[in-house]
Design a protein around this motif. Structure first.
Motif, short mmCIF file in Angstrom:
data_model
loop_
_atom_site.label_atom_id
_atom_site.label_comp_id
_atom_site.label_asym_id
_atom_site.label_seq_id
_atom_site.Cartn_x
_atom_site.Cartn_y
_atom_site.Cartn_z
N ALA A 87 0.85 -1.19 0.00
CA ALA A 87 0.00 0.00 0.00
C ALA A 87 0.88 1.23 0.00
CB ALA A 87 -0.90 0.02 1.23
N MET A 88 0.44 2.24 -0.77
CA MET A 88 1.20 3.48 -0.91
C MET A 88 0.25 4.65 -0.73
SD MET A 88 3.85 3.39 -4.08
CE MET A 88 2.55 3.81 -5.18
N SER A 89 0.73 5.71 -0.12
CA SER A 89 -0.08 6.92 -0.01
C SER A 89 -0.16 7.59 -1.38
CB SER A 89 0.55 7.87 1.00
OG SER A 89 -0.09 9.12 0.93
N ALA A 90 -1.36 8.06 -1.75
CA ALA A 90 -1.51 8.78 -3.02
C ALA A 90 -1.25 10.27 -2.84
CB ALA A 90 -2.91 8.55 -3.59
N VAL A 91 -0.90 10.70 -1.62
CA VAL A 91 -0.66 12.11 -1.35
C VAL A 91 0.76 12.48 -1.78
CG1 VAL A 91 -0.51 13.86 0.44
CG2 VAL A 91 -2.29 12.12 0.56
N CYS A 92 0.87 13.46 -2.67
CA CYS A 92 2.16 13.85 -3.21
C CYS A 92 3.06 14.37 -2.09
CB CYS A 92 1.96 14.93 -4.27
SG CYS A 92 3.49 15.40 -5.09
N THR A 93 4.33 13.99 -2.14
CA THR A 93 5.27 14.42 -1.09
C THR A 93 5.74 15.85 -1.30
OG1 THR A 93 7.01 13.41 -2.39
CG2 THR A 93 6.14 12.13 -0.55
N LEU A 95 3.55 18.96 -2.05
CA LEU A 95 2.71 19.85 -1.25
C LEU A 95 1.35 19.24 -0.93
CD1 LEU A 95 3.66 23.27 -2.84
CD2 LEU A 95 4.10 22.55 -0.52
N GLY A 96 1.25 17.92 -0.97
CA GLY A 96 0.06 17.28 -0.43
C GLY A 96 -1.12 17.15 -1.36
N CYS A 97 -0.94 17.34 -2.67
CA CYS A 97 -2.05 17.10 -3.59
C CYS A 97 -2.25 15.60 -3.75
CB CYS A 97 -1.77 17.72 -4.95
SG CYS A 97 -1.81 19.52 -4.92
N LEU A 98 -3.46 15.24 -4.23
CA LEU A 98 -3.77 13.83 -4.47
C LEU A 98 -3.28 13.47 -5.87
CD1 LEU A 98 -5.20 11.76 -2.71
CD2 LEU A 98 -7.29 12.22 -3.99
N THR A 99 -2.36 12.50 -5.94
CA THR A 99 -1.86 12.09 -7.24
C THR A 99 -2.85 11.12 -7.90
OG1 THR A 99 -0.70 10.25 -6.23
CG2 THR A 99 0.53 12.29 -6.47
N ALA A 100 -2.60 10.80 -9.17
CA ALA A 100 -3.49 9.88 -9.89
C ALA A 100 -2.66 8.84 -10.63
CB ALA A 100 -4.37 10.66 -10.87
N TRP A 101 -3.18 7.62 -10.71
CA TRP A 101 -2.55 6.54 -11.47
C TRP A 101 -2.93 6.68 -12.92
CZ3 TRP A 101 1.03 3.18 -12.20
CH2 TRP A 101 0.84 2.06 -13.03
N VAL A 108 2.47 7.15 -11.87
CA VAL A 108 1.66 7.98 -11.01
C VAL A 108 2.05 9.43 -11.29
CG1 VAL A 108 1.30 8.66 -8.61
CG2 VAL A 108 1.38 6.24 -9.21
N ALA A 109 1.03 10.31 -11.47
CA ALA A 109 1.32 11.71 -11.77
C ALA A 109 0.51 12.62 -10.86
CB ALA A 109 0.98 12.02 -13.23
#
Lengths: 161, 248
Positions: A87-93, A95-101, A108-109
């Motif tokens: 399991a991986m966090s989808a929160v960008c390291t 500034l905390g935006c939600l990334t997408a697969w 992941v972008a």
């Protein structure tokens, strides 16, 4: 003659006044310190009505081998790689935006500032300073896959099914 | 005609009611004019006498006055907007849409508020550049420059807190990004972020805190610092009117 008469009571007066001033300033300082402690305690909520950090990702067989599944609500990825589930966090390291697969690119972008990551979380490019966080995942007694979003892992750890 | 109007006004100024409110009576003497400014709580922040030269457009481009104008528009449009807006999740987004599509003149007030907010940030920067490049920040006005910097920060923070209130995706992610920037503050960063948001994520507490900051705390602070700012212009010898004034 009057000078020496007045001098003594005057100095006693002024030292008494000084003592009261010190007492006053001291108690104001104590009151300010108390008010800032109270203020801090008041402003920091003790009860948070936020979702629990532990999320139930369902039965592990929902995730077929060689897939990346994004849980938008929980903000996590469940990846089934050759070594097992993780399991991986989808929160960008960054500034905390939600990334997408992005299945068509296999990466992941992040939509905010363009960071890109491999499916193991390692960074391809972009302003993100660190790879995506791996999260502690385990199988519950009921056989469900649980992920603790408040517990980032320092090293890779797979759930074998 | 004009004469009789003037004499009527003079008569009004000599009435007991007028004198009890404004103290200074009628008459065109310099003393009366000075008293009229000095004895009015709003006007006394400004100088009793102003150099005609410093009122010319080229001196200031009126940028400070225009900034004040934008601020007043923001107060006047912001208060009615508060009557239809609930700072709660998810009601806030619906209220914002109601203001746009349902409330009479709502879209006008909302857009006026938004555009004035953009204009105010722009004008504050323009005002500061004008002051800087004219050298008007120099002694004896250096403290008023500091007050101006505080007002710049208040403007930016007002802008930032107002940005969350529509509670749409843009607002949510902007505040998520902005509050994560705050975590970069050494040692205290994470704690400041927690106190500002009232939690770990941008949620109902954060919306309410930003609303209170935006509508009460920051405007109040801005009014206090504006008063100091204007009063200091008077105390520092009026608006800087040119190189000739600068000694050394």
């Amino acid at each position: 003659m009057s000078e020496s008469d007045h001098k003594e009571p005057k100095s006693a007066d002024s030292s008494r006044r000084q003592a009261f001033v010190q007492l006053g300033v001291g108690s104001i300082c104590v009151a300010c310190a108390g008010a800032s402690v109270f203020g801090y305690e008041f402003l920091a909520p003790n009860v948070l009505y936020e979702p629990s950090p532990i999320t139930n990702a369902g039965k592990p067989d929902r995730y077929p081998p060689d897939t990346v599944t994004q849980d938008l609500q929980a903000g996590i990825y469940i990846v089934h790689g050759p070594e097992g589930l993780y399991a991986m966090s989808a929160v960008c390291t960054h500034l905390g935006c939600l990334t997408a697969w992005k299945p068509e690119l296999g990466i992941v972008a992040c939509p905010c500032h363009g960071s890109k990551f491999h499916r193991d979380g390692s960074k391809i490019e972009g302003p993100a300073p660190r790879p995506l966080q791996w999260l502690r995942a385990w199988i519950s007694d009921e056989g469900d896959l649980l992920v603790d979003r408040s517990e980032p892992l320092s090293q890779k750890q797979f759930v074998r099914t | 005609m004009a004469n009789s109007l003037e004499s009527q006004l003079a008569g009004l100024r000599d009435t007991r009611v007028w004198r009890s409110i404004f103290r200074s009576g009628s008459g065109a003497t310099n003393l009366r004019r000075a008293l009229a400014v000095q004895q009015n709580v709003f006007l006394h922040l400004a100088s009793v006498k102003v150099r005609k030269r410093s009122l010319a457009f080229r001196v200031t481009w009126f940028l400070g006055t225009l900034t004040l104008g934008a601020f007043l528009i923001l107060v006047l449009t912001g208060i009615p907007l508060m009557l239809y807006y609930h700072p709660s999740v998810p009601q806030a987004y619906a209220d914002m849409n109601d203001l746009r599509f349902v409330v009479s003149a709502g879209v006008f007030l909302r857009n006026l508020h938004r555009w004035s907010a953009h204009a105010m940030v722009l004008l504050v920067f323009a005002h500061m550049f004008k002051v800087f490049y004219r050298g008007a920040y120099r002694s004896p006005r250096e403290f008023n420059w500091v007050v101006g910097v505080v007002l710049l920060l208040l403007t930016l923070f007002l802008s930032y807190t107002g940005y969350l209130l529509p509670w749409d995706q843009l607002a949510f992610w902007a505040i998520t990004v902005g509050s994560n920037l705050i975590s970069a503050v050494p040692v205290l960063g994470a704690r400041i972020r927690f106190l500002l948001l009232g939690g770990n994520t941008v949620n109902a507490n954060a919306l309410l805190r930003f609303y209170v900051l935006h509508c009460v705390v920051l405007p109040l602070a801005a009014v206090i610092f504006l008063a100091i700012h204007f009063w200091r212009i008077r105390k520092d010898g009026g608006i800087y009117s040119g190189e000739s004034e600068h000694h050394e």
